[in-house]
Design a protein around this motif. Structure first.
Motif, short mmCIF file in Angstrom:
data_model
loop_
_atom_site.label_atom_id
_atom_site.label_comp_id
_atom_site.label_asym_id
_atom_site.label_seq_id
_atom_site.Cartn_x
_atom_site.Cartn_y
_atom_site.Cartn_z
N ASN A 1 13.57 0.49 -1.87
CA ASN A 1 14.29 1.37 -0.95
C ASN A 1 15.55 0.70 -0.42
OD1 ASN A 1 12.39 3.40 -1.18
ND2 ASN A 1 11.13 2.52 0.45
N MET A 2 16.60 1.50 -0.26
CA MET A 2 17.85 1.04 0.35
C MET A 2 18.23 2.04 1.43
SD MET A 2 19.97 -0.23 -3.02
CE MET A 2 20.88 -1.55 -2.20
N ALA A 3 19.02 1.56 2.38
CA ALA A 3 19.37 2.44 3.49
C ALA A 3 20.65 1.96 4.16
CB ALA A 3 18.24 2.48 4.52
N TRP A 4 21.21 2.84 4.94
CA TRP A 4 22.31 2.51 5.84
C TRP A 4 21.86 2.81 7.26
CZ3 TRP A 4 26.68 -0.01 4.52
CH2 TRP A 4 27.04 -0.03 3.17
N TYR A 5 22.14 1.86 8.14
CA TYR A 5 21.94 2.02 9.57
C TYR A 5 23.30 1.88 10.24
CZ TYR A 5 16.85 1.44 9.10
OH TYR A 5 15.53 1.60 8.79
N ARG A 6 23.38 2.24 11.51
CA ARG A 6 24.61 2.00 12.25
C ARG A 6 24.27 1.65 13.69
NH1 ARG A 6 27.36 8.06 12.21
NH2 ARG A 6 25.82 9.12 13.55
N GLN A 7 25.17 0.87 14.28
CA GLN A 7 24.99 0.46 15.66
C GLN A 7 26.32 0.56 16.38
OE1 GLN A 7 23.11 -3.38 16.18
NE2 GLN A 7 22.49 -2.85 18.25
N ALA A 8 26.38 1.47 17.35
CA ALA A 8 27.57 1.64 18.17
C ALA A 8 27.52 0.65 19.33
CB ALA A 8 27.66 3.07 18.67
N PRO A 9 28.65 0.34 19.94
CA PRO A 9 28.67 -0.61 21.06
C PRO A 9 27.74 -0.18 22.18
CG PRO A 9 30.89 -0.18 20.29
CD PRO A 9 29.99 0.78 19.56
N GLY A 10 26.87 -1.09 22.60
CA GLY A 10 25.97 -0.81 23.71
C GLY A 10 24.79 0.07 23.37
N ALA B 1 20.81 6.99 6.73
CA ALA B 1 20.34 7.61 5.49
C ALA B 1 19.55 6.59 4.69
CB ALA B 1 21.52 8.11 4.66
N THR B 2 18.62 7.09 3.89
CA THR B 2 17.83 6.24 3.01
C THR B 2 17.87 6.80 1.59
OG1 THR B 2 15.77 7.45 3.32
CG2 THR B 2 16.23 5.67 4.87
N GLY C 1 15.99 7.81 -6.44
CA GLY C 1 17.09 8.67 -6.05
C GLY C 1 16.79 9.65 -4.93
N GLU C 2 15.55 9.72 -4.47
CA GLU C 2 15.23 10.64 -3.37
C GLU C 2 15.93 10.14 -2.11
OE1 GLU C 2 11.10 11.38 -2.83
OE2 GLU C 2 11.37 12.38 -0.91
N THR C 3 16.56 11.08 -1.39
CA THR C 3 17.36 10.72 -0.22
C THR C 3 16.83 11.38 1.04
OG1 THR C 3 18.89 12.55 -0.64
CG2 THR C 3 19.44 10.41 -1.59
#
Length: 120
Positions: A33-42, A49-50, A55-57
């Protein structure tokens, strides 16, 4: 050693697009499995998304119909195409991968994260 090398971040105007890439390098037997995470300030780190090896997303509601996650297993690479960006998308985007270094050992790996800044 295994590294996740990310590229593609930057500054973009609201409504614009960016494409992020994350390549696994080093002693890799297989990436699951691969994914993207994000972190905004504070704020806390949030899933974006994963994508499974086959290929299942999956997408969080806030990015559905705007972001597309894809992968190239031969290149050990995952991509995130981001369209119609808005101010709330500003964050550090972190790549995640479940990396097998052999048939029996799997590690959770994180990239360092390209900064995406959306300006009005």
């Amino acid at each position: 050693q295994v590294h996740l090398v990310e590229s593609g971040g930057g500054l973009v105007q609201s409504g614009g697009s960016l494409r992020l890439s994350c390549e696994g390098t080093g002693n890799i037997y297989r990436i699951n499995n691969m994914a993207w995470y994000r972190q905004a300030p504070g704020k806390e780190r949030d899933l974006v998304a994963t994508i499974q090896r086959g290929g299942e997303t999956h997408y969080v509601d806030s990015v559905k119909d705007r972001f597309t996650i894809s992968r190239d297993n031969a290149k050990n690479t995952v991509y995130l195409q981001m369209n119609n960006l808005n101010l709330e998308d500003t964050a550090v985007y972190l790549c995640f991968a479940e990396v097998q270094v052999s048939a029996n050992y799997e590690f959770a790996c994180w990239g360092q994260g390209p900064q995406v800044t959306v300006c009005s």
